[in-house]
Design a protein around this motif. Structure first.
Motif, mmCIF file in Angstrom:
data_model
loop_
_atom_site.group_PDB
_atom_site.id
_atom_site.type_symbol
_atom_site.label_atom_id
_atom_site.label_comp_id
_atom_site.label_asym_id
_atom_site.label_seq_id
_atom_site.Cartn_x
_atom_site.Cartn_y
_atom_site.Cartn_z
ATOM 1 N N HIS A 31 1.208 -3.373 -2.823
ATOM 2 C CA HIS A 31 1.562 -2.002 -2.428
ATOM 3 C C HIS A 31 0.490 -0.974 -2.798
ATOM 4 O O HIS A 31 0.337 0.029 -2.115
ATOM 5 C CB HIS A 31 2.904 -1.607 -3.057
ATOM 6 C CG HIS A 31 4.035 -2.480 -2.635
ATOM 7 N ND1 HIS A 31 4.499 -2.533 -1.342
ATOM 8 C CD2 HIS A 31 4.785 -3.376 -3.341
ATOM 9 C CE1 HIS A 31 5.492 -3.404 -1.264
ATOM 10 N NE2 HIS A 31 5.680 -3.928 -2.462
ATOM 11 N N LYS A 32 -0.201 -1.257 -3.913
ATOM 12 C CA LYS A 32 -1.306 -0.371 -4.332
ATOM 13 C C LYS A 32 -0.923 1.114 -4.354
ATOM 14 O O LYS A 32 -1.614 1.977 -3.804
ATOM 15 C CB LYS A 32 -2.534 -0.587 -3.440
ATOM 16 C CG LYS A 32 -3.121 -1.997 -3.568
ATOM 17 C CD LYS A 32 -4.450 -2.113 -2.845
ATOM 18 C CE LYS A 32 -5.200 -3.369 -3.178
ATOM 19 N NZ LYS A 32 -4.530 -4.626 -2.964
ATOM 20 N N TRP A 42 -1.859 -6.267 -10.008
ATOM 21 C CA TRP A 42 -1.994 -6.357 -8.548
ATOM 22 C C TRP A 42 -2.563 -7.699 -8.083
ATOM 23 O O TRP A 42 -2.146 -8.225 -7.057
ATOM 24 C CB TRP A 42 -2.904 -5.246 -8.014
ATOM 25 C CG TRP A 42 -2.331 -3.859 -8.132
ATOM 26 C CD1 TRP A 42 -1.113 -3.502 -8.661
ATOM 27 C CD2 TRP A 42 -2.960 -2.641 -7.726
ATOM 28 N NE1 TRP A 42 -0.956 -2.150 -8.602
ATOM 29 C CE2 TRP A 42 -2.069 -1.594 -8.033
ATOM 30 C CE3 TRP A 42 -4.190 -2.334 -7.134
ATOM 31 C CZ2 TRP A 42 -2.375 -0.256 -7.760
ATOM 32 C CZ3 TRP A 42 -4.500 -1.007 -6.871
ATOM 33 C CH2 TRP A 42 -3.592 0.024 -7.175
ATOM 34 N N GLY A 72 6.908 -5.823 -12.403
ATOM 35 C CA GLY A 72 5.580 -6.401 -12.149
ATOM 36 C C GLY A 72 4.509 -5.342 -12.089
ATOM 37 O O GLY A 72 4.612 -4.324 -12.771
#
Ligand code: SF4
Length: 186
Positions: A31-32, A42, A72
């Motif tokens: 998703h950044k 990531w 996460g």
């Protein structure tokens, strides 16, 4: 079956959902979101691969925990592995929360091509959904980073085929917070 984790199990968290929780930090997220607090999670080659049975055995030893929280990273990049562990949590009478950068609606749509996503959703009690949005960052919304994110009762939402949100912010003010959380999710 192995799951890629960013860190060891974190026990006794009080900021990742109601009650005292054990957090499973998954590795990997596409998703950044600008402003993400965990950019080191990531990479899909970072962290470590661990057999889910090893994690399940660690869960068997937990004491005094209300539930397990998947965070996460985005746990929905490893839905089969997370579903296995969430099912194990329920066997241990631990409730299950999950944080994801996907929206609930996106997950329902993705689950039509990937049944593991639905298997995992069915093992989640509470989903905190949506990407972190810097322009909506708020310290007033409980257990979330930005006000676009929703706290969703997954079982009711699946049953009624629409998003049913849990309004912890308002209800926490109206009720004794401790008693409320026990009635609903413990
Ligand atoms: S979904 Fe979560 S882990 Fe992924 S980039 Fe957004 S804030 Fe970071």
């Amino acid at each position: 079956m192995e799951i890629r984790l960013a860190a060891d199990l974190q026990i006794d968290s009080i900021v990742d959902g109601l009650g005292i929780r054990t957090v499973i930090w998954t590795q990997g997220c596409k998703h950044k979101c600008p402003g993400c607090h965990n950019p080191e999670t990531w990479s899909f080659s970072g962290g470590a691969l661990v057999d889910v049975k090893t994690i399940a055995k660690e869960m068997d030893k937990l004491e005094g925990q209300t539930g397990v929280t998947f965070s996460g990273g985005d746990p929905f990049y490893q839905p089969a592995e997370c579903a296995y562990l969430a099912k194990h949590a329920h066997k241990l009478n631990l409730n299950v929360w999950c944080y994801t950068g996907f929206t609930y609606e996106q997950l329902i749509s993705l689950s039509k091509k990937n049944p593991d996503i639905m298997s995992f959703l069915k093992e989640i009690d509470v989903l905190v959904d949506g990407p972190f949005m810097q322009n909506l960052k708020s310290f007033d919304v409980k257990f979330r980073g930005s006000s676009n994110q929703r706290i969703i009762d997954v079982k009711k939402s699946l049953l009624e085929d629409k998003v049913i949100e849990i309004d912890l912010d308002t209800k926490a003010k109206k009720h004794n917070f401790g008693r409320y959380e026990h009635k609903l999710y413990i």
